[in-house]
Design a protein around this motif. Structure first.
Motif, PDB file in Angstrom:
ATOM      1  N   ALA B  63      -2.815  -8.632   8.129  1.00 10.83           N
ATOM      2  CA  ALA B  63      -3.528  -8.183   6.933  1.00 10.83           C
ATOM      3  C   ALA B  63      -4.054  -6.756   7.069  1.00 10.83           C
ATOM      4  N   ILE B  64      -4.616  -6.424   8.221  1.00 13.93           N
ATOM      5  CA  ILE B  64      -5.252  -5.107   8.341  1.00 13.93           C
ATOM      6  C   ILE B  64      -4.228  -3.962   8.251  1.00 13.93           C
ATOM      7  N   PRO B  65      -3.098  -4.029   8.996  1.00 14.61           N
ATOM      8  CA  PRO B  65      -2.096  -2.969   8.803  1.00 14.61           C
ATOM      9  C   PRO B  65      -1.596  -2.871   7.355  1.00 14.61           C
ATOM     10  N   VAL B  66      -1.431  -4.037   6.696  1.00 15.57           N
ATOM     11  CA  VAL B  66      -0.959  -4.006   5.303  1.00 15.57           C
ATOM     12  C   VAL B  66      -1.931  -3.194   4.449  1.00 15.57           C
ATOM     13  N   LEU B  67      -3.221  -3.464   4.610  1.00  8.74           N
ATOM     14  CA  LEU B  67      -4.218  -2.755   3.810  1.00  8.74           C
ATOM     15  C   LEU B  67      -4.210  -1.270   4.149  1.00  8.74           C
ATOM     16  N   ALA B  68      -4.049  -0.962   5.444  1.00  6.44           N
ATOM     17  CA  ALA B  68      -4.029   0.445   5.848  1.00  6.44           C
ATOM     18  C   ALA B  68      -2.814   1.158   5.253  1.00  6.44           C
ATOM     19  N   ILE B  69      -1.645   0.508   5.332  1.00  8.47           N
ATOM     20  CA  ILE B  69      -0.435   1.110   4.758  1.00  8.47           C
ATOM     21  C   ILE B  69      -0.641   1.352   3.266  1.00  8.47           C
ATOM     22  N   MET B  70      -1.250   0.374   2.595  1.00  9.41           N
ATOM     23  CA  MET B  70      -1.418   0.508   1.153  1.00  9.41           C
ATOM     24  C   MET B  70      -2.278   1.725   0.805  1.00  9.41           C
ATOM     25  N   VAL B  71      -3.405   1.851   1.491  1.00 10.38           N
ATOM     26  CA  VAL B  71      -4.297   2.980   1.223  1.00 10.38           C
ATOM     27  C   VAL B  71      -3.551   4.293   1.444  1.00 10.38           C
ATOM     28  N   TYR B  72      -2.817   4.367   2.562  1.00  7.83           N
ATOM     29  CA  TYR B  72      -2.075   5.588   2.887  1.00  7.83           C
ATOM     30  C   TYR B  72      -1.029   5.895   1.802  1.00  7.83           C
ATOM     31  N   VAL B  73      -0.247   4.877   1.439  1.00 10.57           N
ATOM     32  CA  VAL B  73       0.856   5.101   0.491  1.00 10.57           C
ATOM     33  C   VAL B  73       0.320   5.564  -0.865  1.00 10.57           C
ATOM     34  N   VAL B  74      -0.740   4.886  -1.339  1.00 12.42           N
ATOM     35  CA  VAL B  74      -1.267   5.245  -2.659  1.00 12.42           C
ATOM     36  C   VAL B  74      -1.829   6.662  -2.634  1.00 12.42           C
ATOM     37  N   TYR B  75      -2.453   7.020  -1.506  1.00 12.32           N
ATOM     38  CA  TYR B  75      -3.010   8.359  -1.375  1.00 12.32           C
ATOM     39  C   TYR B  75      -1.897   9.417  -1.305  1.00 12.32           C
TER      40      TYR B  75
END
Lengths: 650, 295
Positions: B63-75
């Motif tokens: 879960a944590i990497p998924v959330l991190a990837i999401m924040v990065y990608v959207v940014y």
């Protein structure tokens, strides 16, 4: 019966008496308004007798939002009662009724119609069809849902609400422990709306399999249509067990049989199994179309093809299959033995595999895309973290030894609200914002929408994160009060604050809709989001026949490719128009469902004369339909040309 | 975090306590006695506690990497004119990536599956090889009845057990189904009319543990709490003797009173009719089942 209802109202809680008065006043107001503005004929011709999938979808949406209001008020009443230890806002009986109706309404009369709304409005447009396969049956489904919901909602003013939880486990739900009409309302209203749901499942499977535009092979079909197919397959297998469970419970209560009673050899565990053989697949019925909605929105607003299309299809179908092998995880604690529990535990965790794959594919659809954070995309982006956390806590609950501790605790409450609100509701709101211009021809205001979004989102986390912690503190679900010594007071108070923030968020959505009806940005192009699938090739709102000409499909994201070809100047010119065959409008679905309602209402109070009159009405309607010669009508080429000219503003 | 202080404190204090509670929850599990699930007092609760923690940690690994990837990608990939990040509108497939994200969840579910199956089976066995004590439990509307078949005493909403000894609870209901739960000693099991269920629990340290009915049974459900008192074997035996000496007997008439829906306080009985428990199981349908006890 009348006597019983009057007695009930006389002794009821003042809250209920006031609601009863408010309902009567609202009804009088509506009747007056319809008469004053001479709208009865319009209502009858355009809505009540319609078989147009788009209008049926809109009616589902309106009902779902009204029911969301009712279920939300239930939630706020409960959260108010739990805000402090030893509160005296609601008594035990009233609290029990409210959590029972809250759960039932949110699942069956909010989540289901919201999904049916999206399916109805979008699927035929997306696959290039002029309507669903069985437009008459589609109207029957809607009106059965409508009257089922109506019957359920009457209970709290006419005789008493169901009070045995949304699961209504016997023997608590049997006459021996729940003698009033409440559980009868539950049984009959779910039964009536359930018939409609099964019919919808059949209708959309046939629509998707048989009515796609030429060239649209299954593997070129938009993912939303795939997700609806997966969901409908689950519906037709999962709803019959519910029908059986409710029928047997109804027989116990109304005709004195002993399927699930305590004494005389009844076996309540049979009900629990049947209920969850429907109940768990039911949450996949609610979430699968949301996966489809997310796929459409993420792809559109990243300006990219969806990543891993084949994987997405495979994972949808895999979830619909695995969903049948997880039901026992709702009662690991009923002593099924370690072998059975192990099987269902591992199967339940396995659901996380295809779900995780979907999340990765959404992320990589956005990766190297161009992300526009519009309202639908905002809700889709909020969906992902919320659903990931909800899924992670679901893995914990799926592991049987963990579940022995967490079962029936507030951890479970937090988990399923996170998947059903953070999952289903966020996704369905995203879908509502996305397709709103297609339904009504205007966009919803962004600024008000953002206020709604932040209130609802922050409210969500403030409301439900403390509930996970309350689970670890041993707080059990369905308690109407708790002593101060438990130490549950502060977290409950915070949770209540969150619930009210969500309530404010909902009010912002209402204001947003009302404001936008008048001032919202009009959609004159039919393609306000630079969309990729066929529904955006049509004017907004689409004409009642949808496609003047059925397009020929060459690839996935058909409309996107047509736009590319048009830019390159290589789009082939269109063929000659031909007359279009359309179904006639008909009052029969409404009348037949009304007859079901009358019959159900009679059975609730054991009034067999009324019940029989209702059933005869149902049979007469069926005979009428079987014997009438309704071949529909043809729209002439001239009429089509006129309509096209006016809707396309040419 | 004293209970009595709570009433005097304002909202902001409550907020601080909430934040404090959350820090405790994630950093110092077991330190707060309010978080009963994080403070196991016996081997059964301990196994379940470890299982909860294992599932949470393994889920967090995904879960944590998924959330991190999401924040990065959207940014990184926002649609802004000045954004120089690569844009590949037609890139929609990668065998290697697909294998990775089908593979990782499969691996994690496999690991979790092994531990889950192991613990699920182990929890059906006695938690230690000491000679066990048997206690029969009947859930009523809205109270808990306990029978000690080895000493013929009976209690309501109160149960004493010896420490360090496995206790086999044999459970049934003479009312709608409930669920028997003592969080600090271990997870719950349903009580069902006409059926007998089995639950092993054990307390390793003396103390008073809160027990509750966890499955909704109507109006008085919220008040179905009971206390489990664990004490050394000698003290436990002394308690049994004192109950036999000083408490009144439980008669059939008295039991018929108890069955009626009501809320009850702690009660002690020096004896009960020997066939009472069996009669309760039988009259609710037990006579139709053949029991295969999972001992």
């Amino acid at each position: 019966m009348v006597h019983q209802i009057v007695e009930y109202l006389r002794n009821a809680d003042p809250l209920i008496q006031m609601s009863a008065a408010a309902i009567v006043l609202t009804l009088l107001g509506i009747i007056f308004a319809l008469t004053y503005y001479k709208k009865w004929r319009w209502l009858w011709r355009e809505w009540i007798t319609t078989v147009d999938h788009k209008k049926i979808g809109i009616m589902y949406l309106i009902c779902a939002l009204l029911m969301l209001f009712r279920g939300g008020v239930d939630a706020l009443l409960m959260r108010t009662q739990l805000a402090f230890p030893n509160m005296n806002f609601l008594d035990s009986q009233h609290y029990n009724e409210i959590f029972s109706t809250h759960g039932t309404i949110m699942i069956l009369f909010v989540a289901m119609p919201l999904i049916f709304a999206m399916m109805n409005i979008v699927v035929p447009l997306q696959i290039g069809a002029r309507d669903v396969a069985f437009p008459f049956l589609n109207a029957v489904s809607f009106w059965l849902f409508f009257f089922g919901a109506l019957l359920f909602n009457l209970s709290f003013v006419l005789g008493g609400s169901p009070d045995a939880g949304w699961v209504s486990y016997p023997p608590l739900a049997e006459l021996s422990h729940s003698p009033g009409p409440g559980i009868n309302y539950y049984v009959l209203s779910l039964q009536i709306s359930g018939i409609g749901s099964i019919a919808t499942g059949i209708n959309f499977i046939v629509t998707i399999l048989k009515m796609r535009a030429p060239g649209m092979t299954l593997m070129k079909m938009p993912l939303f249509a795939w997700s609806v197919l997966a969901s409908c397959i689950v519906i037709i297998f999962a709803f019959p067990p519910l029908t059986v469970a409710l029928a047997l419970l109804g027989l116990d209560r109304i005709f004195g049989t002993h399927f699930f009673t305590m004494l005389h050899g009844g076996n309540p565990m049979m009900y629990v199994n049947l209920f969850w053989i429907w109940g768990h697949p039911e949450v996949y019925i609610a979430i699968l179309p949301v996966y489809g909605i997310l796929s459409e929105i993420v792809s559109t607003f990243s300006k990219k093809y969806i990543f891993g299309y084949k994987s997405m299809v495979a994972s949808l179908m895999l979830i619909s299959v695995i969903s049948y092998f997880v039901w026992v995880h709702h009662f690991f604690t009923m002593g099924a033995g370690p072998g059975v529990n192990s099987f269902f535990a591992v199967a339940s965790m396995a659901v996380g595999i295809p779900t995780g794959v979907k999340v990765f594919n959404w992320l990589f659809t956005m990766f190297r895309g161009r992300i526009r954070v519009t309202l639908p995309m905002l809700w889709a982006l909020a969906f992902i973290p919320c659903f990931v956390i909800g899924g992670a806590t679901g893995i914990t609950l799926a592991s049987a030894p963990s579940d022995y501790q967490l079962h029936n605790s507030y951890f479970v409450i937090a988990h399923f609200h996170q998947t059903l609100i953070g999952g289903a509701v966020f996704g369905l709101l995203a879908g509502m914002y996305y397709w709103w211009p297609k339904m009504f021809g205007f966009k919803l205001n962004e600024t008000l929408g953002k206020w709604a979004f932040w209130f609802f989102n922050i409210g969500f986390y403030v409301c439900f994160m403390p509930q996970y912690a309350l689970g670890f503190m041993g707080m059990t679900r369905r308690v109407y009060t708790y002593p101060a010594e438990t130490g549950w007071g502060s977290l409950n108070f915070i949770s209540t604050v969150g619930a009210y923030l969500m309530g404010i968020g909902f009010l912002f959505i209402v204001v947003q809709v009302l404001y936008s009806i008048r001032y919202g940005e009009r959609d004159t192009t039919g393609d306000p989001w630079d969309g990729r699938t066929l529904e955006w090739s049509l004017p907004s709102p689409a004409p009642h026949y949808n496609f003047a000409q059925i397009p020929t499909i060459n690839g996935r994201d058909a409309w996107w490719e047509m736009k590319q070809q048009r830019k390159a100047g290589s789009l082939v010119s269109e063929n000659e128009l031909k007359p279009i065959h359309m179904p006639n409008r008909t009052p029969l679905p409404f009348l037949m469902s009304l007859a079901f309602f009358v019959s159900g209402f009679g059975l609730v109070f054991n009034q067999f004369t009324i019940a029989t009159v209702g059933l005869i009405g149902v049979i007469v309607c069926m005979l009428w339909r079987s014997l009438e010669d309704d071949r529909g009508y043809y729209l002439s080429v001239d009429e089509i040309k006129q309509t096209e000219a006016s809707v396309r503003g040419a | 975090m004293g209970v009595r202080n709570l009433k005097k404190t304002g909202v902001s204090d409550k907020l601080k306590k909430f934040l404090f509670g959350f820090v405790l929850l994630f950093l110092l599990p077991g330190c707060s006695d309010r978080f009963v699930l994080l403070d196991p007092a016996g081997p059964v609760a301990q196994t379940e506690y470890r299982n909860i923690m294992l599932t949470m940690v393994l889920s967090a690994i995904v879960a944590i990497p998924v959330l991190a990837i999401m924040v990065y990608v959207v940014y990184r990939y926002r649609d802004r004119p000045e954004n120089q990040a690569p844009y590949t509108p037609n890139w929609d497939d990668s065998k290697i990536l697909e294998v990775i994200w089908w593979g990782i969840p499969i691996l994690i579910v496999a690991i979790l599956g092994v531990y889950t199956v192991r613990d699920t089976f182990s929890l059906t066995r006695p938690p230690s090889d000491q000679k066990p004590v048997t206690i029969q439990v009947v859930s009523l509307d809205w109270k808990w009845m306990f029978f000690y078949p080895e000493s013929n005493i009976s209690t309501v909403n109160y149960v004493e057990i010896p420490t360090g000894v496995p206790v086999q609870f044999v459970l049934t209901a003479d009312a709608p189904m409930n669920s028997f739960w003592v969080p600090q000693l271990g997870g719950q099991v349903y009580t069902m009319p006409g059926m007998e269920m089995y639950l092993w629990l054990q307390a390793d340290r003396s103390g008073v543990y809160e027990g509750k009915g966890a499955n909704f049974t109507g109006k008085g459900f919220a008040h179905m709490n009971f206390q489990v008192v664990a004490k050394p074997k000698s003290e436990f035996e002394a308690w049994v003797k004192s109950v036999k000496r000083s408490a009144p007997p439980l008669t059939n008439e008295k039991y018929n009173q108890l069955v009626k829906p009501s809320i009850a306080n702690k009660q002690l009985y020096s004896s009960y009719p020997t066939s009472l428990y069996k009669d309760i199981v039988n009259k609710n349908g037990g006579m139709y089942y053949t029991h295969h006890g999972h001992h």
